[in-house]
Write an enzyme that holds these catalytic residues in place. Structure first.
Site, PDB file in Angstrom:
ATOM      1  N   LYS A 199       0.834  -1.207   0.000  1.00  0.00           N
ATOM      2  CA  LYS A 199       0.000   0.000   0.000  1.00  0.00           C
ATOM      3  C   LYS A 199       0.873   1.262   0.000  1.00  0.00           C
ATOM      4  O   LYS A 199       0.507   2.267  -0.617  1.00  0.00           O
ATOM      5  CB  LYS A 199      -0.933   0.010   1.215  1.00  0.00           C
ATOM      6  CG  LYS A 199      -1.956  -1.122   1.254  1.00  0.00           C
ATOM      7  CD  LYS A 199      -2.791  -1.193  -0.009  1.00  0.00           C
ATOM      8  CE  LYS A 199      -2.324  -2.268  -0.960  1.00  0.00           C
ATOM      9  NZ  LYS A 199      -3.054  -2.285  -2.252  1.00  0.00           N
ATOM     10  N   GLN A 206      -5.631  12.663 -14.000  1.00  0.00           N
ATOM     11  CA  GLN A 206      -5.805  11.366 -13.345  1.00  0.00           C
ATOM     12  C   GLN A 206      -5.693  11.462 -11.822  1.00  0.00           C
ATOM     13  O   GLN A 206      -5.995  10.504 -11.116  1.00  0.00           O
ATOM     14  CB  GLN A 206      -4.775  10.365 -13.881  1.00  0.00           C
ATOM     15  CG  GLN A 206      -4.998  10.002 -15.348  1.00  0.00           C
ATOM     16  CD  GLN A 206      -3.960   9.019 -15.858  1.00  0.00           C
ATOM     17  OE1 GLN A 206      -2.848   9.392 -16.211  1.00  0.00           O
ATOM     18  NE2 GLN A 206      -4.326   7.754 -15.889  1.00  0.00           N
ATOM     19  N   HIS A 231      -8.816   9.102  -6.257  1.00  0.00           N
ATOM     20  CA  HIS A 231      -7.499   8.463  -6.340  1.00  0.00           C
ATOM     21  C   HIS A 231      -6.657   8.770  -5.101  1.00  0.00           C
ATOM     22  O   HIS A 231      -6.115   7.857  -4.459  1.00  0.00           O
ATOM     23  CB  HIS A 231      -6.782   8.943  -7.607  1.00  0.00           C
ATOM     24  CG  HIS A 231      -5.376   8.444  -7.725  1.00  0.00           C
ATOM     25  ND1 HIS A 231      -5.053   7.267  -8.356  1.00  0.00           N
ATOM     26  CD2 HIS A 231      -4.201   8.967  -7.274  1.00  0.00           C
ATOM     27  CE1 HIS A 231      -3.737   7.079  -8.291  1.00  0.00           C
ATOM     28  NE2 HIS A 231      -3.209   8.097  -7.649  1.00  0.00           N
ATOM     29  N   HIS A 271      -8.242   7.387  -1.750  1.00  0.00           N
ATOM     30  CA  HIS A 271      -8.128   5.927  -1.676  1.00  0.00           C
ATOM     31  C   HIS A 271      -6.710   5.504  -1.300  1.00  0.00           C
ATOM     32  O   HIS A 271      -6.512   4.671  -0.402  1.00  0.00           O
ATOM     33  CB  HIS A 271      -8.527   5.320  -3.022  1.00  0.00           C
ATOM     34  CG  HIS A 271      -8.415   3.831  -3.078  1.00  0.00           C
ATOM     35  ND1 HIS A 271      -9.053   3.003  -2.188  1.00  0.00           N
ATOM     36  CD2 HIS A 271      -7.730   3.013  -3.916  1.00  0.00           C
ATOM     37  CE1 HIS A 271      -8.779   1.739  -2.473  1.00  0.00           C
ATOM     38  NE2 HIS A 271      -7.967   1.720  -3.511  1.00  0.00           N
ATOM     39  N   TYR A 280      -3.419  -4.566 -16.503  1.00  0.00           N
ATOM     40  CA  TYR A 280      -3.954  -3.630 -17.500  1.00  0.00           C
ATOM     41  C   TYR A 280      -2.971  -2.482 -17.735  1.00  0.00           C
ATOM     42  O   TYR A 280      -2.681  -2.116 -18.879  1.00  0.00           O
ATOM     43  CB  TYR A 280      -5.305  -3.082 -17.040  1.00  0.00           C
ATOM     44  CG  TYR A 280      -5.782  -1.907 -17.870  1.00  0.00           C
ATOM     45  CD1 TYR A 280      -6.480  -2.105 -19.054  1.00  0.00           C
ATOM     46  CD2 TYR A 280      -5.504  -0.593 -17.475  1.00  0.00           C
ATOM     47  CE1 TYR A 280      -6.896  -1.031 -19.831  1.00  0.00           C
ATOM     48  CE2 TYR A 280      -5.916   0.488 -18.244  1.00  0.00           C
ATOM     49  CZ  TYR A 280      -6.609   0.259 -19.414  1.00  0.00           C
ATOM     50  OH  TYR A 280      -7.006   1.323 -20.193  1.00  0.00           O
ATOM     51  N   LYS A 314     -11.299  -2.041 -19.622  1.00  0.00           N
ATOM     52  CA  LYS A 314     -10.895  -1.126 -18.550  1.00  0.00           C
ATOM     53  C   LYS A 314     -12.025  -0.863 -17.554  1.00  0.00           C
ATOM     54  O   LYS A 314     -11.814  -0.844 -16.334  1.00  0.00           O
ATOM     55  CB  LYS A 314     -10.408   0.193 -19.149  1.00  0.00           C
ATOM     56  CG  LYS A 314      -9.964   1.207 -18.102  1.00  0.00           C
ATOM     57  CD  LYS A 314      -9.520   2.511 -18.750  1.00  0.00           C
ATOM     58  CE  LYS A 314      -9.103   3.522 -17.692  1.00  0.00           C
ATOM     59  NZ  LYS A 314      -8.686   4.815 -18.299  1.00  0.00           N
ATOM     60  N   THR A 352     -13.064  -1.111 -12.765  1.00  0.00           N
ATOM     61  CA  THR A 352     -13.817  -0.290 -11.810  1.00  0.00           C
ATOM     62  C   THR A 352     -14.975  -1.088 -11.217  1.00  0.00           C
ATOM     63  O   THR A 352     -15.282  -0.967 -10.029  1.00  0.00           O
ATOM     64  CB  THR A 352     -14.352   0.979 -12.491  1.00  0.00           C
ATOM     65  OG1 THR A 352     -13.274   1.661 -13.136  1.00  0.00           O
ATOM     66  CG2 THR A 352     -14.995   1.912 -11.478  1.00  0.00           C
ATOM     67  N   GLN A 375     -13.702  -3.297  -8.572  1.00  0.00           N
ATOM     68  CA  GLN A 375     -13.351  -2.489  -7.406  1.00  0.00           C
ATOM     69  C   GLN A 375     -14.592  -2.206  -6.559  1.00  0.00           C
ATOM     70  O   GLN A 375     -14.548  -2.266  -5.324  1.00  0.00           O
ATOM     71  CB  GLN A 375     -12.686  -1.182  -7.842  1.00  0.00           C
ATOM     72  CG  GLN A 375     -11.254  -1.368  -8.333  1.00  0.00           C
ATOM     73  CD  GLN A 375     -10.654  -0.074  -8.852  1.00  0.00           C
ATOM     74  OE1 GLN A 375     -11.288   0.657  -9.614  1.00  0.00           O
ATOM     75  NE2 GLN A 375      -9.434   0.222  -8.449  1.00  0.00           N
TER      76      GLN A 375
END
Length: 265
Positions: free
Chosen positions: A118, A136, A141, A144, A182, A199, A203, A206
């Protein structure tokens, strides 16, 4: 006030083992890493890149991504083995193993390996900055990545290693194995990236993993209230899972289902 706030840093860990383990033996290193991460991502990284061209990190990304695939796959296999193939836990109540359990060191090192992964994941955002891929760097992001590192540290410190969070390590390492595979393929060239139709399914899985986390905590609370896994942490798991389901679902909608996305197709 300051002594009260930082007094939490002096609370002894639940498992004395972590007092001798780098990045776990004190809250300060991981706190400084997270602060440095946020400062770099939101301020100093952009200042550093302001008058520079995006770095070409293709070879670095290929190496990083394939390493992540192997690392996460190994964690997934280990978690699956000790949860299902040669069960160490009662799946109805996955509590941390006693300190004298014969498999305690396996639980410790597996938890530590996951924690280090992590921390390594923070490099995702660093690469975005160095490549000037700022779009991005979303709130989802950053939240998390930061949450996974910092809350995981404090969980290990106050509760101990393993336990119910083995399920998180199992699911999350599987998701990351697929995700970094990926990324590895897409980093090989624009032609390959444009042909990767799956792709959006990353998600989706997830979101599924956070639904699993939510259901796990909810089922234990409802049907096994005598479980020794702390109630506070059950509710924390419910809360974090809910937040992530909402945030990832919103991201999925905005990216793949919104009218603006439909017009771009």
């Amino acid at each position: 006030m300051n002594s009260t706030v930082f007094g939490i840093f002096e609370i002894p860990p639940a498992d004395p083992w972590i007092e001798h383990i780098p990045l776990l033996n004190s809250p300060w290193p991981i706190t400084l890493i997270v602060l440095a991460y946020l400062l770099f991502v939101f301020k100093y990284g952009k200042i550093f890149m302001e008058h520079r061209k995006p770095y070409n990190l293709r070879n670095v990304m290929l190496t990083y991504n394939i390493f992540q695939v192997i690392y996460n796959a190994a964690i997934f296999i280990m978690c699956a083995y000790y949860l299902f193939i040669d069960p160490t836990y009662d799946l109805c109540c996955i509590d941390t193993l006693p300190l004298d359990h014969p498999r305690k060191n396996i639980e410790r090192w597996l938890t530590y390996a996951y924690f280090l992964n992590k921390v390594l994941d923070l490099m995702d955002t660093v690469f975005f900055v160095l490549r000037k891929s700022y779009k991005q760097i979303t709130m989802l992001h950053v939240y998390h990545h930061m949450m996974m590192v910092y809350t995981f540290y404090w969980t290990v410190r106050f509760y101990g290693v393993g336990g119910q969070y083995n399920t998180m390590a199992l699911c999350n390492s599987f998701v990351h194995t697929v995700m970094y595979f990926y990324y590895f393929i897409s980093a090989m060239g624009p032609g390959l990236k444009s042909s990767l139709w799956w792709k959006k399914y990353i998600t989706r899985i997830q979101i599924v993993q956070f639904i699993i986390f939510f259901m796990q905590a909810a089922l234990v609370l409802l049907f096994n209230p005598s479980c020794q896994f702390p109630i506070f942490m059950q509710y924390q798991q419910l809360f974090q899972a809910t937040v992530m389901i909402v945030m990832f679902s919103q991201f999925y909608y905005n990216t793949y289902l919104s009218p603006r996305h439909q017009k771009q197709q």
